[in-house]
Motif scaffolding. Structure first.
Motif, PDB file in Angstrom:
ATOM      1  N   PHE A 116      40.429  47.413  50.780  1.00 64.29           N
ATOM      2  CA  PHE A 116      39.832  46.284  51.630  1.00 64.29           C
ATOM      3  C   PHE A 116      40.631  44.836  50.873  1.00 64.29           C
ATOM      4  O   PHE A 116      41.048  43.943  51.873  1.00 64.29           O
ATOM      5  N   GLY A 117      40.859  44.688  49.740  1.00 64.33           N
ATOM      6  CA  GLY A 117      41.175  43.574  49.209  1.00 64.33           C
ATOM      7  C   GLY A 117      40.034  42.345  49.493  1.00 64.33           C
ATOM      8  O   GLY A 117      39.274  42.508  49.915  1.00 64.33           O
ATOM      9  N   LEU A 118      40.723  40.971  49.138  1.00 62.35           N
ATOM     10  CA  LEU A 118      39.969  40.022  49.188  1.00 62.35           C
ATOM     11  C   LEU A 118      41.026  38.849  50.111  1.00 62.35           C
ATOM     12  O   LEU A 118      42.222  38.922  49.698  1.00 62.35           O
ATOM     13  N   GLY A 119      40.624  38.091  50.599  1.00 63.64           N
ATOM     14  CA  GLY A 119      41.177  36.890  51.179  1.00 63.64           C
ATOM     15  C   GLY A 119      42.179  37.213  52.204  1.00 63.64           C
ATOM     16  O   GLY A 119      41.931  38.378  52.786  1.00 63.64           O
ATOM     17  N   GLY A 120      43.474  36.483  52.410  1.00 57.87           N
ATOM     18  CA  GLY A 120      44.156  37.043  53.577  1.00 57.87           C
ATOM     19  C   GLY A 120      45.845  37.198  52.941  1.00 57.87           C
ATOM     20  O   GLY A 120      45.934  37.340  51.795  1.00 57.87           O
ATOM     21  N   LYS A 121      46.535  37.236  53.959  1.00 59.35           N
ATOM     22  CA  LYS A 121      48.038  37.650  53.771  1.00 59.35           C
ATOM     23  C   LYS A 121      48.381  38.990  52.859  1.00 59.35           C
ATOM     24  O   LYS A 121      49.047  38.945  51.956  1.00 59.35           O
ATOM     25  N   HIS A 122      47.563  40.032  53.058  1.00 56.11           N
ATOM     26  CA  HIS A 122      47.707  41.173  52.439  1.00 56.11           C
ATOM     27  C   HIS A 122      49.151  41.773  52.447  1.00 56.11           C
ATOM     28  O   HIS A 122      49.574  42.661  51.737  1.00 56.11           O
ATOM     29  N   ARG A 123      49.825  41.493  53.695  1.00 54.59           N
ATOM     30  CA  ARG A 123      51.021  42.109  54.062  1.00 54.59           C
ATOM     31  C   ARG A 123      52.200  41.257  53.400  1.00 54.59           C
ATOM     32  O   ARG A 123      53.486  41.778  53.515  1.00 54.59           O
ATOM     33  N   MET A 124      51.750  40.204  52.460  1.00 58.30           N
ATOM     34  CA  MET A 124      52.746  39.344  51.649  1.00 58.30           C
ATOM     35  C   MET A 124      52.268  39.606  50.335  1.00 58.30           C
ATOM     36  O   MET A 124      52.854  38.387  49.633  1.00 58.30           O
ATOM     37  N   GLY A 125      51.743  40.499  49.854  1.00 58.55           N
ATOM     38  CA  GLY A 125      51.455  40.592  48.464  1.00 58.55           C
ATOM     39  C   GLY A 125      50.024  39.912  47.980  1.00 58.55           C
ATOM     40  O   GLY A 125      49.990  40.053  46.679  1.00 58.55           O
ATOM     41  N   CYS A 126      49.362  39.192  48.749  1.00 60.13           N
ATOM     42  CA  CYS A 126      48.220  38.525  48.363  1.00 60.13           C
ATOM     43  C   CYS A 126      46.950  39.337  48.685  1.00 60.13           C
ATOM     44  O   CYS A 126      46.789  40.159  49.488  1.00 60.13           O
ATOM     45  N   GLY A 127      45.911  39.232  47.609  1.00 63.99           N
ATOM     46  CA  GLY A 127      44.576  39.689  47.797  1.00 63.99           C
ATOM     47  C   GLY A 127      44.787  41.386  47.568  1.00 63.99           C
ATOM     48  O   GLY A 127      43.687  41.863  47.916  1.00 63.99           O
ATOM     49  N   VAL A 128      45.930  41.994  46.837  1.00 62.90           N
ATOM     50  CA  VAL A 128      45.818  43.158  46.661  1.00 62.90           C
ATOM     51  C   VAL A 128      45.580  43.588  45.199  1.00 62.90           C
ATOM     52  O   VAL A 128      46.190  42.955  44.392  1.00 62.90           O
ATOM     53  N   PHE A 129      44.679  44.529  45.170  1.00 60.72           N
ATOM     54  CA  PHE A 129      44.122  44.644  43.609  1.00 60.72           C
ATOM     55  C   PHE A 129      44.618  45.911  43.071  1.00 60.72           C
ATOM     56  O   PHE A 129      44.795  47.145  43.706  1.00 60.72           O
ATOM     57  N   THR A 130      45.197  46.052  41.694  1.00 63.76           N
ATOM     58  CA  THR A 130      45.571  47.024  41.165  1.00 63.76           C
ATOM     59  C   THR A 130      45.387  47.001  39.764  1.00 63.76           C
ATOM     60  O   THR A 130      44.480  46.165  39.209  1.00 63.76           O
ATOM     61  N   SER A 131      45.550  48.231  39.123  1.00 68.98           N
ATOM     62  CA  SER A 131      45.053  48.306  37.651  1.00 68.98           C
ATOM     63  C   SER A 131      45.850  47.527  36.724  1.00 68.98           C
ATOM     64  O   SER A 131      46.953  46.882  37.382  1.00 68.98           O
ATOM     65  N   PHE A 132      45.577  47.333  35.679  1.00 70.50           N
ATOM     66  CA  PHE A 132      46.321  46.355  34.586  1.00 70.50           C
ATOM     67  C   PHE A 132      47.551  47.119  34.086  1.00 70.50           C
ATOM     68  O   PHE A 132      47.273  48.288  33.627  1.00 70.50           O
ATOM     69  N   PRO A 133      48.665  46.601  33.855  1.00 71.69           N
ATOM     70  CA  PRO A 133      50.028  47.088  33.591  1.00 71.69           C
ATOM     71  C   PRO A 133      49.643  47.005  32.045  1.00 71.69           C
ATOM     72  O   PRO A 133      48.738  46.398  31.511  1.00 71.69           O
ATOM     73  N   ARG A 134      50.143  47.956  31.337  1.00 72.73           N
ATOM     74  CA  ARG A 134      49.837  48.119  29.909  1.00 72.73           C
ATOM     75  C   ARG A 134      50.254  47.043  28.989  1.00 72.73           C
ATOM     76  O   ARG A 134      49.297  46.660  28.048  1.00 72.73           O
ATOM     77  N   ALA A 135      51.143  46.281  29.316  1.00 77.44           N
ATOM     78  CA  ALA A 135      51.398  45.232  28.477  1.00 77.44           C
ATOM     79  C   ALA A 135      51.017  43.619  29.330  1.00 77.44           C
ATOM     80  O   ALA A 135      52.161  43.232  29.538  1.00 77.44           O
ATOM     81  N   TRP A 136      49.876  43.755  29.789  1.00 82.05           N
ATOM     82  CA  TRP A 136      49.550  42.606  30.660  1.00 82.05           C
ATOM     83  C   TRP A 136      49.095  41.438  29.719  1.00 82.05           C
ATOM     84  O   TRP A 136      48.443  41.526  28.917  1.00 82.05           O
ATOM     85  N   ARG A 137      49.481  40.301  30.473  1.00 80.93           N
ATOM     86  CA  ARG A 137      49.140  39.138  29.915  1.00 80.93           C
ATOM     87  C   ARG A 137      48.639  38.317  31.084  1.00 80.93           C
ATOM     88  O   ARG A 137      49.193  38.394  32.329  1.00 80.93           O
ATOM     89  N   PHE A 138      47.681  37.290  30.778  1.00 80.45           N
ATOM     90  CA  PHE A 138      47.266  36.461  31.796  1.00 80.45           C
ATOM     91  C   PHE A 138      48.141  35.398  32.511  1.00 80.45           C
ATOM     92  O   PHE A 138      48.138  35.384  33.612  1.00 80.45           O
ATOM     93  N   TYR A 139      49.091  35.231  31.843  1.00 81.31           N
ATOM     94  CA  TYR A 139      49.990  34.222  32.453  1.00 81.31           C
ATOM     95  C   TYR A 139      51.339  35.055  32.847  1.00 81.31           C
ATOM     96  O   TYR A 139      52.493  34.727  32.356  1.00 81.31           O
ATOM     97  N   ASP A 140      51.046  36.008  33.742  1.00 82.31           N
ATOM     98  CA  ASP A 140      52.413  36.814  34.164  1.00 82.31           C
ATOM     99  C   ASP A 140      53.155  35.671  35.177  1.00 82.31           C
ATOM    100  O   ASP A 140      52.737  34.757  35.758  1.00 82.31           O
ATOM    101  N   ALA A 141      53.992  36.678  35.991  1.00 79.70           N
ATOM    102  CA  ALA A 141      54.771  35.757  36.828  1.00 79.70           C
ATOM    103  C   ALA A 141      53.989  35.351  38.282  1.00 79.70           C
ATOM    104  O   ALA A 141      53.269  36.085  38.654  1.00 79.70           O
TER     105      ALA A 141
END
Length: 211
Positions: free
Chosen positions: A186-211
């Motif tokens: 279900f995600g959160l917020g709006g604009k799910h078809r534009m990449g917003c509010g979609v929740f995924t697992s963490f990439p292996r080399a994840w940093r807080f300040y990603d693109a």
């Protein structure tokens, strides 16, 4: 009983994309699959790549187009025409492969690159609004606004035609298996078809300040 959700993962062949390509990607997909406009339960993730520091991302073999939707033949059939197609996003072109279909799987920590909630553009009110949406879904978890390099909540924006929509990166931890799947559906917020509010697992080399 609601249908389980799946993710269609299309391989992407191309050189670069704009870093902010959520709206352009949705427009290009909708041009080929016009009925996608009516699919409220569908979400489209932005394509990952390496930021070049100049407003673009460089694509790699790991770059995928991921579309999340209920596991229902008629809905899946709506996006299958994308297989093998070329999409034009601004002055960038990408080629899509035949998709693979994956079930959603639970992880106890999920993140969304950007969540947008209308009228909430400051960190604390936004966090409270996100918490209300979690409560409404019956999801229990620990809600965190990741910080950027300056120690501030990571405010993000996406451009839609001539205006910008502001949101924040969001992390939810301590999720049960059931709540993890529900949040991915279900995600959160709006604009799910534009990449917003979609929740995924963490990439292996994840940093807080990603693109």
């Amino acid at each position: 009983m609601s249908l389980p959700y799946v993710e269609l993962s299309f391989g992407v062949i191309g050189q670069t994309l704009p870093a902010d390509h959520g709206y352009g990607l949705y427009s290009a997909i909708a041009h080929l699959c016009p009925q996608i406009h009516e699919q409220e339960e569908l979400s489209i993730q932005t394509i990952s790549g390496k930021p070049d520091g100049q407003g673009k991302i460089e694509l790699s073999r790991q770059s995928k187009l991921r579309i999340r939707l209920p596991y229902e033949p008629a809905q899946i059939a709506l996006v299958l025409p994308l297989a093998g197609q070329q999409l034009t996003i601004g002055n960038h072109r990408i080629q899509l492969s035949i998709p693979q279909i994956f079930p959603l799987y639970p992880v106890d920590k999920l993140r969304s690159r950007i969540v947008t909630i209308k009228k909430f553009q400051e960190p604390e009110p936004f966090k409270e609004a996100a918490q209300r949406q979690l409560d409404a879904l019956g999801i229990q978890g620990n809600l965190i606004l990741p910080l950027n390099e300056d120690g501030e909540p990571a405010r993000k924006a996406i451009k839609i035609k001539t205006y910008s929509v502001v949101g924040f990166s969001l992390v939810i931890t301590d999720l049960s298996d059931e709540d993890s799947i529900k949040l991915q559906q279900f995600g959160l917020g709006g604009k799910h078809r534009m990449g917003c509010g979609v929740f995924t697992s963490f990439p292996r080399a994840w940093r807080f300040y990603d693109a």
